[in-house]
Design a protein around this motif. Structure first.
Motif, short mmCIF file in Angstrom:
data_model
loop_
_atom_site.label_atom_id
_atom_site.label_comp_id
_atom_site.label_asym_id
_atom_site.label_seq_id
_atom_site.Cartn_x
_atom_site.Cartn_y
_atom_site.Cartn_z
N ASN A 121 67.38 23.43 -66.37
CA ASN A 121 65.93 23.30 -66.35
C ASN A 121 65.36 22.76 -67.66
OD1 ASN A 121 65.69 24.41 -63.73
ND2 ASN A 121 65.95 26.46 -64.56
N ASP A 122 66.18 22.24 -68.55
CA ASP A 122 65.66 21.72 -69.81
C ASP A 122 64.77 20.51 -69.58
OD1 ASP A 122 66.11 23.26 -71.96
OD2 ASP A 122 67.91 22.27 -72.65
N PHE A 123 65.23 19.57 -68.82
CA PHE A 123 64.41 18.40 -68.49
C PHE A 123 64.93 17.77 -67.21
CE2 PHE A 123 67.93 16.72 -70.95
CZ PHE A 123 68.26 15.55 -70.30
N VAL A 124 64.05 17.07 -66.56
CA VAL A 124 64.42 16.38 -65.32
C VAL A 124 64.76 14.94 -65.67
CG1 VAL A 124 63.66 15.68 -63.04
CG2 VAL A 124 62.90 17.87 -63.99
N ASP A 125 65.96 14.53 -65.29
CA ASP A 125 66.42 13.20 -65.63
C ASP A 125 66.10 12.25 -64.48
OD1 ASP A 125 67.62 10.98 -66.59
OD2 ASP A 125 69.66 11.78 -66.64
N ARG A 169 56.22 32.91 -67.70
CA ARG A 169 54.87 32.43 -67.98
C ARG A 169 54.82 31.69 -69.31
NH1 ARG A 169 52.59 36.81 -67.27
NH2 ARG A 169 52.51 37.56 -69.43
N GLU A 170 55.48 32.23 -70.32
CA GLU A 170 55.50 31.58 -71.64
C GLU A 170 56.24 30.24 -71.58
OE1 GLU A 170 57.20 34.28 -74.39
OE2 GLU A 170 55.53 35.71 -74.30
N LYS A 171 57.28 30.19 -70.78
CA LYS A 171 58.04 28.94 -70.67
C LYS A 171 57.18 27.84 -70.07
CE LYS A 171 62.43 27.10 -69.05
NZ LYS A 171 63.71 27.40 -68.38
N LEU A 205 60.79 39.60 -67.69
CA LEU A 205 61.16 38.36 -67.03
C LEU A 205 59.92 37.59 -66.59
CD1 LEU A 205 63.24 36.43 -65.85
CD2 LEU A 205 63.34 37.86 -63.79
N THR A 206 58.94 38.28 -66.03
CA THR A 206 57.69 37.63 -65.61
C THR A 206 56.98 37.01 -66.81
OG1 THR A 206 57.46 39.21 -63.80
CG2 THR A 206 55.49 37.98 -64.45
N GLY A 235 64.11 37.62 -74.35
CA GLY A 235 63.93 36.17 -74.23
C GLY A 235 65.11 35.39 -74.75
N ILE A 236 65.66 35.81 -75.90
CA ILE A 236 66.79 35.11 -76.51
C ILE A 236 68.02 35.19 -75.61
CG2 ILE A 236 68.34 35.09 -78.49
CD1 ILE A 236 66.04 36.25 -80.15
N ILE A 237 68.31 36.40 -75.11
CA ILE A 237 69.52 36.58 -74.30
C ILE A 237 69.37 35.92 -72.93
CG2 ILE A 237 70.97 38.31 -73.16
CD1 ILE A 237 70.44 40.17 -75.50
#
Length: 862
Positions: free
Chosen positions: A490-494, A318-320, A313-314, A855-857
């Motif tokens: 959390n995809d994008f801030v509108d 970080r990758e995100k 998870l950590t 990551g996928i799940i």
């Protein structure tokens, strides 16, 4: 009129609007006209809510400063003398209660001590009340308070100031009535005089009303005072009861809890990395934290992650963060790396745009700001052997043009990738593959252009820049390249950049430029769509104040009234300052259905492809909203233990789920609108993910009904509830099969489809925790122990929560099992289903998660 039937003056226009002889919207403290003109001296000559004096003796010249509270303007000096009040004062000259009360600040005024307030205006011709007794100061009073305190009764004029309070007019009235009664009790104790002819036993009458309300709750009937109840209650108390009935919808103390829609206030404990979305009521996060059974699923998932995959998870987080800057949906290009604008060759670019306009012939009606025909000449003039450009050397017009070309190519990819009905020949397939390779660069183009426009002075003052921003916002909602579409928190801030820029340029105002009106119509519709789909109030479009431009877009014209009702519905559901009525929510849902039916009928009669596509978007937004609304009503009846209404809504929900599943898959293979699927693809699969969530929650209700409970016919009830749980699982498995078959015909692997498949697989793995091992399956003792621990944790979580399935009879289960069998059979016939291999989780004790699939799940379940 007030509760005693006295007339009230019509709220006046402000002084500035009267002088200018224009219409005033009467908004406090500054009306709309004064706000636009920048006038800070907006004031009103009279006070809405002030009673018209009934006697000429009360019209002496005075100037008072009134205190508005919520929507009510309170002015105690404007209360006229009634005959009853005059009689009381004559018999109690030392008390002078009604006149004396206005000398003291109310509790609501005391609440405003911490707020900055305007100083009250000086009082002219102040009226003082003569006092017969002058020894009231510092006398202890305890009759209306929990503990004794000293009150300093100061003689002088009543001073009123302005304050804002989060109460409605009626709520303030009720609070003021409570306050007045307690002040009368205090004055009565101070003076030692008892008011004759008036029952001041406020608390006693209140207790009797509450007792009566409690007795009535058990009968689940509307409160009313009949002959049996009135025995032993005085006439004054009955009169007060009537007042409480008038205001019972305004104060929780006087409400019948069975009539309140309160499920939005119920919230489970927050989970790690799973935040509430209180302003987005049609999202998985909001629902999960209010439905105990969906919450149990998410809690089990969080427990698995915590116990086994903290390190993963950590690393995932970080990758995100590192990849955020590379994603179109997450901000501009890095400043320290100069980015060039690049395109495929001239021939490939023109061929792809030509293919797109041939497939989606009405695209210019659906996206009117995308001028595809004008792009060909720009490509001929600008593209050389290698179409590579430096953003810093381009003027604003060139930047906008290259932005249009980039968006057009991205829409071309989305159109071809989302449709399984469009067959590409070898040459066309080769161009499509080159377009796929250019996708990362096209995203960089968009970000580079947006960053460059932000740097240019005056760029935000042009309509052309507004077109680019509007396309940018529109693409955010339809792209298939995001992991789970526009519903992901959390995809994008509108930031609603398109609406803010449009308002800044003033194209929302009435004007004669038809192109500007068309741009505004598109922005308005897209803004309403993206917010309504998530259950958010499109707050900037509520009312007519910010939308005075005529409607020239035929698509918006056809569904304007429908969009308006959607906004009104969300505005009521999102009301934070009032208690929602369960009856009204149910009525709104029914009206919403009627509005939708009328809207669909109009669209079918038109026969236009563009209107048909537009109607699909409206329909999926409507269906998703109705699923959420119906399920929330179901939760409310479950909390109230109202089995009769629960069964009624449950039946509606199952029918709605069946119709929506059919609608989703029929529009994935609709030949009449092939090539337009990309405009609604995300919304279809987000809605399918919602259905998956609902099916799991209903399955858990069936699975854990009657656990550790003793009752008659328990064996039959367990058999039928277990059969219902199996049917829900079968429907999930059939949905998984349908999606897997659908992906085989897709040209590319879509992120949103892959994420939906992963969520269904994880849901099935969660359901399988309580199942016995499949015959022939070798399960270790360690796996059995972990599965048993998760199941016991679920039982403990759901042990004390309401489950309306436990109130079902055997006949109820049999009836609904027949309905579920029909739904299952309509998806895939059982003869064909039994011949297919069923999905089996490889790691059931961790819901299918391992180091490689984490990551996928996790992304699919976020």
């Amino acid at each position: 009129m007030d509760i005693r039937g006295r007339k009230m003056r019509k709220p006046p226009a402000c002084v500035q609007c009267r002088k200018r002889k224009i219409g005033c919207d009467r908004v406090k403290p500054i009306c709309g006209n004064c706000n636009k003109a920048g006038k800070s001296d907006c004031f009103y000559p009279d006070v809405p809510g002030r009673y018209v004096p009934s006697s000429s003796s009360y019209t002496s010249t005075k100037q008072h400063v009134d205190r508005p509270v919520g929507n009510l303007i309170t002015n105690y000096n404007s209360i006229p003398h009634s005959k009853e009040a005059t009689s009381i004062l004559q018999h109690n000259p030392e008390l002078a209660s009604l006149e004396q009360i206005r000398e003291y600040n109310t509790r609501l005024q005391l609440l405003s001590q911490d707020q900055s307030r305007a100083s009250p205006s000086p009082l002219e011709n102040a009226q003082f009340i003569p006092r017969a007794t002058t020894s009231f100061e510092n006398k202890p009073v305890s009759s209306a308070n929990e503990s004794s305190r000293h009150l300093n009764w100061v003689q002088g004029p009543a001073i009123f100031d302005q304050m804002t309070a989060p109460y409605t007019q009626e709520e303030v009235m009720l609070k003021e009535m409570n306050f007045l009664r307690k002040r009368l009790l205090e004055l009565q104790e101070v003076t030692g005089k008892k008011v004759q002819g008036v029952d001041l036993s406020f608390d006693a009458s209140l207790n009797r009303v509450n007792d009566y309300s409690s007795n009535n709750k058990s009968n689940n009937k509307k409160r009313k005072i009949d002959d049996k109840v009135t025995d032993g209650i005085s006439e004054a108390e009955l009169k007060f009861n009537e007042i409480l009935d008038e205001f019972k919808d305004l104060d929780p103390r006087f409400l019948d809890y069975t009539k309140i829609f309160s499920i939005f206030g119920s919230q489970n404990l927050p989970l790690p990395d799973f935040e509430d979305t209180p302003n987005s009521i049609y999202t998985n996060h909001f629902l999960t934290l209010r439905d105990n059974f969906s919450y149990n699923f998410r809690k089990t998932f969080a427990s698995v992650i915590k116990n086994n995959y903290e390190a993963e998870l950590t690393s995932w987080k970080r990758e995100k963060i590192e990849l955020a800057s590379l994603n179109l949906l997450n901000g501009p290009v890095e400043d320290n790396k100069p980015t060039q604008i690049k395109f495929p060759s001239r021939d490939i670019t023109q061929a792809m745009i030509t293919r797109f306009t041939y497939i989606a012939k009405d695209i210019n009606l659906l996206i009117p700001i995308l001028k595809t025909r004008e792009l060909y000449s720009s490509i001929d003039q600008s593209f050389g052997r290698e179409p590579v450009f430096d953003p810093a050397t381009l003027n604003i017009g060139q930047l906008i043009t290259f932005g249009q070309i980039s968006f057009c190519l991205l829409f071309t990819y989305e159109s071809l990738a989302s449709s399984v009905l469009i067959i590409l020949k070898d040459e066309q397939l080769e161009g499509f593959n080159q377009l796929i390779e250019f996708l990362p660069q096209l995203m960089k183009n968009i970000n580079a252009i947006k960053a460059e426009l932000d740097k240019r002075k005056g760029s935000l003052q042009t309509i052309e820049t507004l077109k680019f921003i509007a396309l940018y916002k529109f693409y955010q909602t339809i792209t298939s390249l995001s992991s789970s579409g526009a519903d992901k928190v959390n995809d994008f801030v509108d930031f609603d950049e398109d609406v803010h820029l449009a308002l800044h340029l003033g194209i929302n105002d009435e004007q004669k430029d038809e192109n500007n009106m068309l741009i505004w119509n598109f922005i308005y519709k897209n803004y309403c769509w993206r917010h309504s789909f998530k259950g958010e109030v499109p707050i900037m479009m509520v009312g007519d104040k910010l939308n005075t431009a005529p409607i020239v877009d035929t698509l918006l014209s056809s569904d304007f009234s429908f969009l308006t009702y959607q906004m009104e519905t969300l505005q009521y559901l999102q009301s934070k300052d009032q208690i929602l009525s369960l009856e009204k929510v149910v009525r709104i849902k029914d009206i919403f259905k009627n509005k939708f039916d009328a809207q669909t009928k109009r669209c079918v009669m038109s026969g236009s492809t563009a209107i048909a596509v537009n109607n699909v978007i409206d329909t999926i937004i409507y269906r998703k909203g109705m699923l959420y609304m119906t399920y929330y009503i179901l939760l409310q009846y479950e909390v109230l233990k109202d089995t009769e209404n629960f069964i009624k809504i449950y039946k509606e929900l199952l029918q709605m789920i069946q119709d929506t599943i059919f609608y989703i898959f029929s529009n994935l293979a609709n030949k009449t609108i092939a090539g337009y699927e990309f405009l609604y693809m995300n919304k279809l699969f987000i809605t399918l993910r919602l259905i998956c969530t609902l099916l799991v929650a209903l399955q858990q209700r069936s699975k854990f009904a009657f656990v550790d409970k003793e009752m008659d016919n328990k064996e039959k009830l367990l058999r039928e509830s277990g059969a219902q749980a199996d049917l829900f699982t079968t429907i999930l498995r059939k949905l998984l099969m349908l999606l897997e078959d659908y992906t085989k015909n897709c040209k590319v692997n879509s992120s949103i489809i892959a994420s939906t498949i992963t969520k269904i697989q994880t849901s099935i793995a969660f359901i399988s925790l309580a199942d016995d091992p499949v015959e022939g399956e070798d399960v270790s003792d360690d796996i059995k122990t972990k599965k048993t621990a998760l199941v016991e944790e679920s039982k403990k979580t759901l042990q004390s929560v309401a489950n309306s399935f436990e109130n079902f009879s055997v006949d109820d289960f049999i009836k609904f099992n027949i309905t579920l069998k029909n739904i299952s059979e309509s998806l895939i016939v059982n003869d064909f289903y039994t011949k297919r291999d069923r999905f089996v989780s490889t790691n059931p004790e961790t819901l299918g998660i391992n180091a490689e699939t984490f990551g996928i799940i996790y992304n699919a379940m976020e």
